[in-house]
Design a protein around this motif. Structure first.
Motif, PDB file in Angstrom:
ATOM      1  N   PHE A  75      10.095 -95.425-122.589  1.00 32.06           N
ATOM      2  CA  PHE A  75      11.044 -94.376-122.925  1.00 32.06           C
ATOM      3  C   PHE A  75      11.839 -94.838-124.149  1.00 32.06           C
ATOM      4  N   THR A  76      12.626 -93.957-124.712  1.00 35.55           N
ATOM      5  CA  THR A  76      13.468 -94.316-125.852  1.00 35.55           C
ATOM      6  C   THR A  76      14.393 -95.465-125.485  1.00 35.55           C
ATOM      7  N   TYR A  77      14.963 -95.445-124.281  1.00 34.83           N
ATOM      8  CA  TYR A  77      15.919 -96.461-123.839  1.00 34.83           C
ATOM      9  C   TYR A  77      15.248 -97.791-123.493  1.00 34.83           C
ATOM     10  N   GLY A  78      14.029 -97.740-122.985  1.00 37.66           N
ATOM     11  CA  GLY A  78      13.349 -98.956-122.558  1.00 37.66           C
ATOM     12  C   GLY A  78      12.124 -98.625-121.729  1.00 37.66           C
ATOM     13  N   TRP A  79      11.742 -99.544-120.886  1.00 37.53           N
ATOM     14  CA  TRP A  79      10.563 -99.405-120.042  1.00 37.53           C
ATOM     15  C   TRP A  79      10.957 -99.265-118.574  1.00 37.53           C
ATOM     16  N   THR A  80      10.170 -98.518-117.823  1.00 39.59           N
ATOM     17  CA  THR A  80      10.224 -98.590-116.366  1.00 39.59           C
ATOM     18  C   THR A  80       8.954 -99.320-115.936  1.00 39.59           C
ATOM     19  N   VAL A  81       9.115-100.253-115.037  1.00 37.58           N
ATOM     20  CA  VAL A  81       7.993-101.054-114.548  1.00 37.58           C
ATOM     21  C   VAL A  81       8.044-101.033-113.028  1.00 37.58           C
ATOM     22  N   ARG A  82       6.944-100.686-112.423  1.00 38.85           N
ATOM     23  CA  ARG A  82       6.875-100.630-110.956  1.00 38.85           C
ATOM     24  C   ARG A  82       6.318-101.935-110.385  1.00 38.85           C
ATOM     25  N   PHE A  83       6.674-102.158-109.128  1.00 35.68           N
ATOM     26  CA  PHE A  83       6.177-103.319-108.406  1.00 35.68           C
ATOM     27  C   PHE A  83       6.023-102.939-106.947  1.00 35.68           C
ATOM     28  N   ASP A  84       5.404-103.803-106.187  1.00 35.98           N
ATOM     29  CA  ASP A  84       5.270-103.612-104.749  1.00 35.98           C
ATOM     30  C   ASP A  84       5.235-104.997-104.109  1.00 35.98           C
ATOM     31  N   PHE A  85       5.215-105.011-102.801  1.00 40.16           N
ATOM     32  CA  PHE A  85       5.052-106.268-102.073  1.00 40.16           C
ATOM     33  C   PHE A  85       3.619-106.357-101.563  1.00 40.16           C
ATOM     34  N   LYS A  86       3.078-107.551-101.610  1.00 39.85           N
ATOM     35  CA  LYS A  86       1.713-107.807-101.167  1.00 39.85           C
ATOM     36  C   LYS A  86       1.484-107.276 -99.752  1.00 39.85           C
ATOM     37  N   GLU A  87       2.440-107.487 -98.861  1.00 44.64           N
ATOM     38  CA  GLU A  87       2.296-107.058 -97.472  1.00 44.64           C
ATOM     39  C   GLU A  87       2.168-105.538 -97.359  1.00 44.64           C
ATOM     40  N   HIS A  88       2.895-104.817 -98.194  1.00 39.99           N
ATOM     41  CA  HIS A  88       2.806-103.356 -98.183  1.00 39.99           C
ATOM     42  C   HIS A  88       1.436-102.905 -98.689  1.00 39.99           C
ATOM     43  N   LEU A  89       0.963-103.517 -99.750  1.00 35.02           N
ATOM     44  CA  LEU A  89      -0.341-103.156-100.303  1.00 35.02           C
ATOM     45  C   LEU A  89      -1.472-103.457 -99.325  1.00 35.02           C
TER      46      LEU A  89
END
Length: 101
Positions: free
Chosen positions: A37-51
């Motif tokens: 985005f103009t302001y910056g980045w959004t980066v997603r993550f998850d936990f191994k156990e959830h995946l």
């Protein structure tokens, strides 16, 4: 300007060293979902156990980290609005100031 790879590394460092140092090995970054985005980045993550289990009790409360382009510290996007709206408010200068608090 922060590159996508730098944003992912910054988000990962924030999560592993600041937010979840006790679960650092469980954090799985999702660079394929990073959005600039103009302001910056959004980066997603998850936990191994959830995946591995799909059990929602293992999912992070919020899975979006914001990495500003100006070099400010990574942080979570608020859960009260879509990340794109939050990023647009920051880019426009309309994000509420904390002055007087």
């Amino acid at each position: 300007m922060v590159t996508k790879d730098e944003a992912v590394r910054s988000a990962q460092t924030f999560l592993q060293q600041v937010v979840y140092p006790d679960r650092a090995d469980s954090i799985v970054m999702r660079p394929d979902t990073a959005i600039e985005f103009t302001y910056g980045w959004t980066v997603r993550f998850d936990f191994k156990e959830h995946l591995e289990t799909s059990d929602p009790s293992y999912a992070p409360f919020t899975s979006v980290v914001v990495v500003p382009h100006d070099g400010s510290a990574a942080d979570f996007a608020p859960t009260s609005m879509p990340a794109a709206e939050y990023m647009a408010l920051h880019a426009s200068g309309n994000w509420p100031s904390r002055k007087g608090q």
